[in-house]
Write an enzyme that holds these catalytic residues in place. Structure first.
Site, PDB file in Angstrom:
ATOM      1  N   GLY A   1      -0.993 -23.394  -2.708  1.00  0.00           N
ATOM      2  CA  GLY A   1      -1.944 -23.785  -3.755  1.00  0.00           C
ATOM      3  C   GLY A   1      -1.301 -23.880  -5.126  1.00  0.00           C
ATOM      4  O   GLY A   1      -0.077 -23.969  -5.248  1.00  0.00           O
ATOM      5  N   ASN A   2      -2.164 -23.884  -6.171  1.00  0.00           N
ATOM      6  CA  ASN A   2      -1.717 -24.127  -7.548  1.00  0.00           C
ATOM      7  C   ASN A   2      -0.889 -25.417  -7.577  1.00  0.00           C
ATOM      8  O   ASN A   2       0.251 -25.460  -8.013  1.00  0.00           O
ATOM      9  CB  ASN A   2      -0.929 -22.936  -8.094  1.00  0.00           C
TER      10      ASN A   2
ATOM     11  N   HIS B   1       3.620 -31.246  -4.985  1.00  0.00           N
ATOM     12  CA  HIS B   1       2.794 -31.124  -3.766  1.00  0.00           C
ATOM     13  C   HIS B   1       2.126 -32.457  -3.437  1.00  0.00           C
ATOM     14  O   HIS B   1       2.039 -32.839  -2.262  1.00  0.00           O
ATOM     15  CB  HIS B   1       1.691 -30.081  -3.977  1.00  0.00           C
TER      16      HIS B   1
ATOM     17  N   GLY C   1       9.165 -29.753   0.709  1.00  0.00           N
ATOM     18  CA  GLY C   1       9.993 -30.189  -0.412  1.00  0.00           C
ATOM     19  C   GLY C   1      11.417 -29.670  -0.303  1.00  0.00           C
ATOM     20  O   GLY C   1      11.661 -28.552   0.154  1.00  0.00           O
TER      21      GLY C   1
ATOM     22  N   LYS D   1      13.205 -28.903  -2.778  1.00  0.00           N
ATOM     23  CA  LYS D   1      13.480 -27.895  -3.812  1.00  0.00           C
ATOM     24  C   LYS D   1      13.748 -26.557  -3.143  1.00  0.00           C
ATOM     25  O   LYS D   1      14.643 -25.820  -3.537  1.00  0.00           O
ATOM     26  CB  LYS D   1      12.308 -27.772  -4.787  1.00  0.00           C
TER      27      LYS D   1
ATOM     28  N   MET E   1       9.701 -29.191 -10.400  1.00  0.00           N
ATOM     29  CA  MET E   1       8.310 -28.720 -10.460  1.00  0.00           C
ATOM     30  C   MET E   1       8.133 -27.526  -9.538  1.00  0.00           C
ATOM     31  O   MET E   1       8.639 -27.501  -8.423  1.00  0.00           O
ATOM     32  CB  MET E   1       7.359 -29.839 -10.060  1.00  0.00           C
ATOM     33  N   SER E   2       7.408 -26.525 -10.044  1.00  0.00           N
ATOM     34  CA  SER E   2       7.163 -25.306  -9.274  1.00  0.00           C
ATOM     35  C   SER E   2       5.937 -24.613  -9.851  1.00  0.00           C
ATOM     36  O   SER E   2       5.730 -24.625 -11.075  1.00  0.00           O
ATOM     37  CB  SER E   2       8.377 -24.381  -9.399  1.00  0.00           C
ATOM     38  N   SER E   3       5.166 -23.989  -8.978  1.00  0.00           N
ATOM     39  CA  SER E   3       4.000 -23.236  -9.455  1.00  0.00           C
ATOM     40  C   SER E   3       4.453 -22.105 -10.380  1.00  0.00           C
ATOM     41  O   SER E   3       3.727 -21.714 -11.291  1.00  0.00           O
ATOM     42  CB  SER E   3       3.226 -22.660  -8.281  1.00  0.00           C
ATOM     43  N   ARG E   4       5.652 -21.575 -10.150  1.00  0.00           N
ATOM     44  CA  ARG E   4       6.129 -20.445 -10.962  1.00  0.00           C
ATOM     45  C   ARG E   4       6.558 -20.868 -12.366  1.00  0.00           C
ATOM     46  O   ARG E   4       6.773 -20.016 -13.222  1.00  0.00           O
ATOM     47  CB  ARG E   4       7.250 -19.700 -10.231  1.00  0.00           C
TER      48      ARG E   4
END
Ligand code: PAF
Length: 283
Positions: free
Chosen positions: A33-34, A39, A151, A153, A188-191
């Protein structure tokens, strides 16, 4: 059309079985999520490869260490649902922890890819890749997709999942997708949401340093000095480096002299965020 969110495994299986009976291929994108544009690129790739797309949102407690950010991990289900509906997702699977681990985490049967799970991020995050392999294996059994998109990443995670799928003879094709980056190069990353404004401004140094590593390798520098210089460069920019490592791209082994297909992997802390990134280098 509204996007259906399902929590129960039995309902999920009914929907997917109906699609299969109709001869439709099912693509799967597992997430925590997030969601961000990275994504949504995975969803678009699944859409391209299959007639139906299932996305899961499950913040998996089993892949977080005791001192890690499981409790703080951003949970934004309503917004994620909107983004997924706009991206042409057919079904959102959002199970509870009790549905995924019915006997509790301590008793859970585990899936481990030996060796690969203990190096690089696995060395700094003991148990992390066992948590990832276990949940992805379970999600594959729940969703029963034809293919799943991940991904690049998370390069090591992608390799762990490829080997797990091969070793357990799971009938799921694994598709990797190139890292989606911000305009300044940050993966790009949620963190990234953990970064303060000042840290966010410095964060692209990680990717720039990977690009320098590629130049140094092409100039013939030895791996150890490339790794050392990169660590020094990001430390000077205020990161706390975990590792820079030059590896064989095919299996993340230590490259033999003359190896031409390489990947440089990096992990470093910046404030509250642990950032990872990688860059493939063909010599
Ligand atoms: O990459 C992630 O978001 C997670 O590790 C995954 C693959 C969804 C498993 O929890």
């Amino acid at each position: 059309m509204t996007l259906e969110t399902i929590e129960e495994i039995s309902t999920l299986r009914e929907r997917v079985a109906a699609w299969r009976r109709a001869g439709q291929r099912v693509g799967f994108v597992p997430t925590m999520g997030n969601l961000h544009a990275g994504h949504l690129a995975l969803v678009a790739e699944a859409r391209r490869l299959a007639e139906r797309v299932v996305v899961s949102i499950f913040v998996n407690p089993l892949q977080f260490g005791p001192q890690e950010d499981f409790a703080a991990y951003p949970r934004t289900l309503a917004r994620d649902h909107e983004l997924l509906a706009g991206a042409g997702t057919d079904l959102l699977f959002a199970p509870t922890v009790a549905a995924v681990y019915p006997r509790g985490q301590a008793e859970q049967t585990l899936v481990e890819v030996p060796g690969l799970s203990d190096i690089l991020c696995g060395a700094s995050r003991p148990g992390h890749f066992v948590g990832v392999a276990t949940v992805v294996c379970k999600l594959f059994n729940m969703v029963q997709p034809d293919l799943a998109v991940f991904g690049e990443k998370d390069f090591q995670q992608l390799q762990v999942i490829r080997l797990m799928t091969l070793d357990l003879s799971l009938p799921v094709a694994i598709q990797g997708l190139a890292t989606v980056r911000e305009a300044d190069g940050l993966a790009m990353s949620s963190r990234n949401g953990y970064l303060t404004a000042a840290e966010r401004a410095r964060a692209p140094v990680l990717y720039r340093t990977l690009q320098h590593c590629a130049e140094w390798l092409r100039a013939g520098q030895d791996h150890a000095s490339v790794e050392r210089q990169a660590g020094e460069a990001i430390a000077a920019a205020g990161f706390e480096p975990d590792y820079f490592s030059v590896r064989r791209a095919a299996d993340l082994g230590l490259p033999a002299p003359g190896e031409r297909e390489l990947v440089v992997l990096a992990a470093a802390r910046l404030g509250r965020a642990r950032l990872i990134d990688n860059l493939r280098v063909a010599l």
